[in-house]
Design a protein around this motif. Structure first.
Motif, mmCIF file in Angstrom:
data_model
loop_
_atom_site.group_PDB
_atom_site.id
_atom_site.type_symbol
_atom_site.label_atom_id
_atom_site.label_comp_id
_atom_site.label_asym_id
_atom_site.label_seq_id
_atom_site.Cartn_x
_atom_site.Cartn_y
_atom_site.Cartn_z
ATOM 1 N N THR A 276 0.823 -1.198 0.000
ATOM 2 C CA THR A 276 0.000 0.000 0.000
ATOM 3 C C THR A 276 0.865 1.259 0.000
ATOM 4 O OG1 THR A 276 -1.971 0.968 1.018
ATOM 5 C CG2 THR A 276 -0.249 0.208 2.521
ATOM 6 N N ALA A 277 0.195 2.416 -0.014
ATOM 7 C CA ALA A 277 0.887 3.689 -0.216
ATOM 8 C C ALA A 277 0.218 4.778 0.617
ATOM 9 C CB ALA A 277 0.854 4.065 -1.701
ATOM 10 N N PRO A 278 0.877 5.935 0.737
ATOM 11 C CA PRO A 278 0.273 7.057 1.467
ATOM 12 C C PRO A 278 -0.644 7.915 0.616
ATOM 13 C CG PRO A 278 2.490 7.642 0.841
ATOM 14 C CD PRO A 278 2.288 6.233 0.367
ATOM 15 N N GLY A 279 -0.947 7.476 -0.597
ATOM 16 C CA GLY A 279 -1.813 8.274 -1.461
ATOM 17 C C GLY A 279 -1.052 9.391 -2.150
ATOM 18 N N LEU A 280 -1.709 10.522 -2.316
ATOM 19 C CA LEU A 280 -1.108 11.660 -2.996
ATOM 20 C C LEU A 280 0.196 12.050 -2.306
ATOM 21 C CD1 LEU A 280 -1.768 13.618 -5.350
ATOM 22 C CD2 LEU A 280 -2.706 15.174 -3.625
ATOM 23 N N GLY A 281 1.260 12.166 -3.081
ATOM 24 C CA GLY A 281 2.577 12.443 -2.528
ATOM 25 C C GLY A 281 3.453 11.212 -2.474
ATOM 26 N N GLY A 282 2.841 10.032 -2.658
ATOM 27 C CA GLY A 282 3.611 8.804 -2.761
ATOM 28 C C GLY A 282 4.051 8.581 -4.201
ATOM 29 N N VAL A 283 4.638 7.426 -4.458
ATOM 30 C CA VAL A 283 5.103 7.092 -5.804
ATOM 31 C C VAL A 283 3.961 6.414 -6.556
ATOM 32 C CG1 VAL A 283 6.788 5.791 -7.153
ATOM 33 C CG2 VAL A 283 7.465 6.841 -4.986
ATOM 34 N N PRO A 284 3.538 6.963 -7.704
ATOM 35 C CA PRO A 284 2.385 6.400 -8.415
ATOM 36 C C PRO A 284 2.714 5.071 -9.079
ATOM 37 C CG PRO A 284 3.366 8.163 -9.698
ATOM 38 C CD PRO A 284 4.090 8.150 -8.380
ATOM 39 N N PRO A 285 1.673 4.335 -9.510
ATOM 40 C CA PRO A 285 1.909 3.087 -10.234
ATOM 41 C C PRO A 285 2.647 3.346 -11.546
ATOM 42 C CG PRO A 285 -0.406 3.310 -9.597
ATOM 43 C CD PRO A 285 0.244 4.625 -9.344
ATOM 44 N N ARG A 286 3.285 2.300 -12.069
ATOM 45 C CA ARG A 286 3.826 2.399 -13.410
ATOM 46 C C ARG A 286 2.665 2.670 -14.373
ATOM 47 N NH1 ARG A 286 7.573 -3.046 -13.007
ATOM 48 N NH2 ARG A 286 8.807 -2.356 -11.201
#
Length: 254
Positions: free
Chosen positions: A116-126
């Motif tokens: 999972t990710a922190p949302g906006l500000g994280g690294v987006p999917p390829r």
């Protein structure tokens, strides 16, 4: 079983005995897809549910943001007479688990965040993975699922994933509501306030949620540790559950 919470009828599964662990699935996924992990989760009560508009749960009349979904999960815990539980969130469900821990910290004992990710500000999917994730089509067409899942997931994709997805696909609108819930959402402003002991687990071959996101979560959450699944893709917890389940069990049994 069907449980009423937040004005919606949600499909819920409870099995096992011991300390409760709430499982929150990824986008579009129904609760039966937890079977590989449930088999190796250890001696505890496992609670899973279909998100609104997914599987056999009722879709709300209008889309809900993450704050509203966290409130719904808290109300589901009330309906199940669970004051507090360990929480494991997977992919999209990891975002909801973060929101639940932020809004209702007393309802969460320990937190496990997988792929999972922190949302906006994280690294987006390829890019190609992002394109595939923007539609629920893989839940309706076997050939498209066979083609798209390796692009989304990386790692190794077990053949059963295609069958499992087609068994109880999300409604198109329900899937869209899940996308809406996370659009513009970010946990970065408040991750440093989470008081929970947290385990962040991620594969390092994940096109949907690049591994750097796990590093961000583990660095920002004060009491977090990072478990790297080498060669693991986005579906590591379902493709090779024992490898990731062992550190998860050890963490929750502390």
């Amino acid at each position: 079983m069907i449980v009423s919470a937040g004005g919606l009828k949600l499909r819920v599964d409870r099995r096992g005995e011991g300390a409760p662990l709430l499982l929150i699935t990824g986008i579009g996924a129904h609760l039966d897809m937890w079977r590989p992990f449930q088999a190796v989760a250890g001696e505890r009560e496992l609670i899973s549910f279909d998100a609104p508009g997914v599987g056999r749960s009722q879709r709300p009349g209008r889309p809900m943001r993450m704050r509203a979904l966290a409130r719904l999960v808290a109300e589901l815990l009330d309906a199940l007479a669970l004051e507090r539980a360990d929480v494991l969130g997977y992919s999209w469900g990891g975002g909801l688990a973060q929101e639940l821990a932020h809004r209702y910290p007393d309802r969460v004992r320990r937190l496990v965040l997988c792929a999972t990710a922190p949302g906006l500000g994280g690294v987006p999917p390829r890019p190609l993975a992002a394109l595939m994730l923007a539609t629920p089509a893989r839940y309706y067409h076997p050939k498209l699922a066979e083609w798209s899942l390796p692009l989304i997931a990386g790692g190794s994709v077990a053949p059963g994933h295609v069958r499992d997805r087609l068994a109880a696909p999300p409604s198109v609108l329900g899937y869209g509501f899940q996308l809406y819930a996370t659009a513009g959402w970010s946990s970065l402003p408040w991750l440093h306030t989470l008081p929970h002991e947290t385990l962040v687990v991620a594969g390092d071959d994940d096109p949907a949620v690049p591994f750097t996101n796990a590093r961000i979560l583990a660095a920002r959450i004060p009491h977090a540790r990072l478990e790297r699944v080498r060669g693991g893709g986005h579906l590591f917890l379902l493709d090779d559950p024992e490898r990731a389940a062992a550190p998860i069990r050890a963490f929750l049994d502390m």
